[in-house]
Design an enzyme around this catalytic site. Sequence first.
Site, PDB file in Angstrom:
ATOM      1  N   CYS A   9      34.012  93.451  16.189  1.00 14.40           N
ATOM      2  CA  CYS A   9      32.864  94.363  16.300  1.00 14.40           C
ATOM      3  C   CYS A   9      32.447  94.393  17.766  1.00 14.40           C
ATOM      4  O   CYS A   9      33.249  94.086  18.645  1.00 14.40           O
ATOM      5  CB  CYS A   9      31.737  93.953  15.352  1.00 14.40           C
ATOM      6  SG  CYS A   9      30.997  92.339  15.692  1.00 14.40           S
ATOM      7  N   ASN A  12      30.189  90.408  18.224  1.00 11.61           N
ATOM      8  CA  ASN A  12      30.706  89.235  17.502  1.00 11.61           C
ATOM      9  C   ASN A  12      29.591  88.275  17.069  1.00 11.61           C
ATOM     10  O   ASN A  12      29.804  87.072  16.955  1.00 11.61           O
ATOM     11  CB  ASN A  12      31.776  88.492  18.333  1.00 11.61           C
ATOM     12  CG  ASN A  12      32.569  87.442  17.557  1.00 11.61           C
ATOM     13  OD1 ASN A  12      33.031  86.455  18.132  1.00 11.61           O
ATOM     14  ND2 ASN A  12      32.751  87.627  16.275  1.00 11.61           N
ATOM     15  N   CYS A  14      26.983  89.759  14.636  1.00  4.79           N
ATOM     16  CA  CYS A  14      26.417  90.282  13.378  1.00  4.79           C
ATOM     17  C   CYS A  14      27.497  90.593  12.347  1.00  4.79           C
ATOM     18  O   CYS A  14      27.584  89.923  11.311  1.00  4.79           O
ATOM     19  CB  CYS A  14      25.588  91.540  13.639  1.00  4.79           C
ATOM     20  SG  CYS A  14      24.130  91.253  14.663  1.00  4.79           S
ATOM     21  N   ARG A  15      28.319  91.619  12.603  1.00  2.03           N
ATOM     22  CA  ARG A  15      29.213  92.119  11.559  1.00  2.03           C
ATOM     23  C   ARG A  15      30.532  91.378  11.444  1.00  2.03           C
ATOM     24  O   ARG A  15      30.958  91.031  10.324  1.00  2.03           O
ATOM     25  CB  ARG A  15      29.497  93.614  11.791  1.00  2.03           C
ATOM     26  CG  ARG A  15      28.291  94.492  11.609  1.00  2.03           C
ATOM     27  CD  ARG A  15      28.527  95.870  12.184  1.00  2.03           C
ATOM     28  NE  ARG A  15      28.623  95.821  13.651  1.00  2.03           N
ATOM     29  CZ  ARG A  15      28.991  96.844  14.409  1.00  2.03           C
ATOM     30  NH1 ARG A  15      29.318  97.986  13.847  1.00  2.03           N
ATOM     31  NH2 ARG A  15      29.028  96.701  15.723  1.00  2.03           N
ATOM     32  N   SER A  16      31.244  91.167  12.570  1.00  6.98           N
ATOM     33  CA  SER A  16      32.580  90.574  12.438  1.00  6.98           C
ATOM     34  C   SER A  16      32.542  89.124  11.932  1.00  6.98           C
ATOM     35  O   SER A  16      33.474  88.726  11.210  1.00  6.98           O
ATOM     36  CB  SER A  16      33.407  90.715  13.724  1.00  6.98           C
ATOM     37  OG  SER A  16      32.795  90.124  14.827  1.00  6.98           O
TER      38      SER A  16
HETATM   39  P1  4NP Z   1      27.671  93.211  16.201  1.00 10.33           P
HETATM   40  O1  4NP Z   1      26.158  93.606  16.508  1.00 10.33           O
HETATM   41  O2  4NP Z   1      28.532  94.123  17.016  1.00 10.33           O
HETATM   42  O3  4NP Z   1      27.788  93.477  14.748  1.00 10.33           O
HETATM   43  O4  4NP Z   1      27.798  91.745  16.566  1.00 10.33           O
HETATM   44  C1  4NP Z   1      25.640  93.705  17.797  1.00 10.33           C
HETATM   45  C2  4NP Z   1      25.202  92.565  18.434  1.00 10.33           C
HETATM   46  C3  4NP Z   1      24.659  92.656  19.707  1.00 10.33           C
HETATM   47  C4  4NP Z   1      24.593  93.888  20.329  1.00 10.33           C
HETATM   48  C5  4NP Z   1      25.046  95.029  19.695  1.00 10.33           C
HETATM   49  C6  4NP Z   1      25.586  94.924  18.428  1.00 10.33           C
HETATM   50  N1  4NP Z   1      24.027  93.994  21.617  1.00 10.33           N
HETATM   51  O5  4NP Z   1      23.873  95.122  22.110  1.00 10.33           O
HETATM   52  O6  4NP Z   1      23.708  92.966  22.233  1.00 10.33           O
END
Ligand code: 4NP
Length: 157
Positions: A9, A12, A14-16
């Site tokens: 994602c 790394n 939240c989703r992955s």
């Molecule tokens: P992820 O979520 O891609 O599912 O881990 C996010 C975590 C942090 C950020 C964006 C998405 N960020 O902009 O810091």
Amino acid sequence: MAVSVLFVCLGNICRSPLAEAAFRAEAERLGFDVQVDSAGTGDWHVGRPPDRRSIAVAARNGVDIGDLRARQVSPADFHRFDHIVALDRENLADLRRMQPGGAKARLSLLLDHVPGREGDAVADPYHGEEEHFDIAWADALAGARGLARTIIDAEQA
Ligand code: 4NP
């Protein structure tokens, strides 16, 4: 031989990590040997544990992801993993751009493995509420089950 899968994602955190945990649990349930990891296309959270809301939703579903640590995807991953699975279309486009020549990894979108959900993204819950993390978990689990089916079908073909 173990099938290796990397979920990717943006951050790394939240989703992955949820997809990694859901797929590991699904593989264990089905009794097949896998090597699973996750990474982000971005580097902002490298070395950090998953978002506390992801840790919480995983725990509500019986999985502990507190020991995971974020890392950024690297060119070597394309040689190391059989499958690299993106959580959304931007992640998939970024992966296609960075894919080195001669790499073995097959790239795909997680929800392409779920009949009827082809092309869908696992929505980024980072700026959302707890319920968005529940949706991300449900999507990650559906994707993990679909991916397991894809891998089993490919092995039987
Ligand atoms: P992820 O979520 O891609 O599912 O881990 C996010 C975590 C942090 C950020 C964006 C998405 N960020 O902009 O810091």
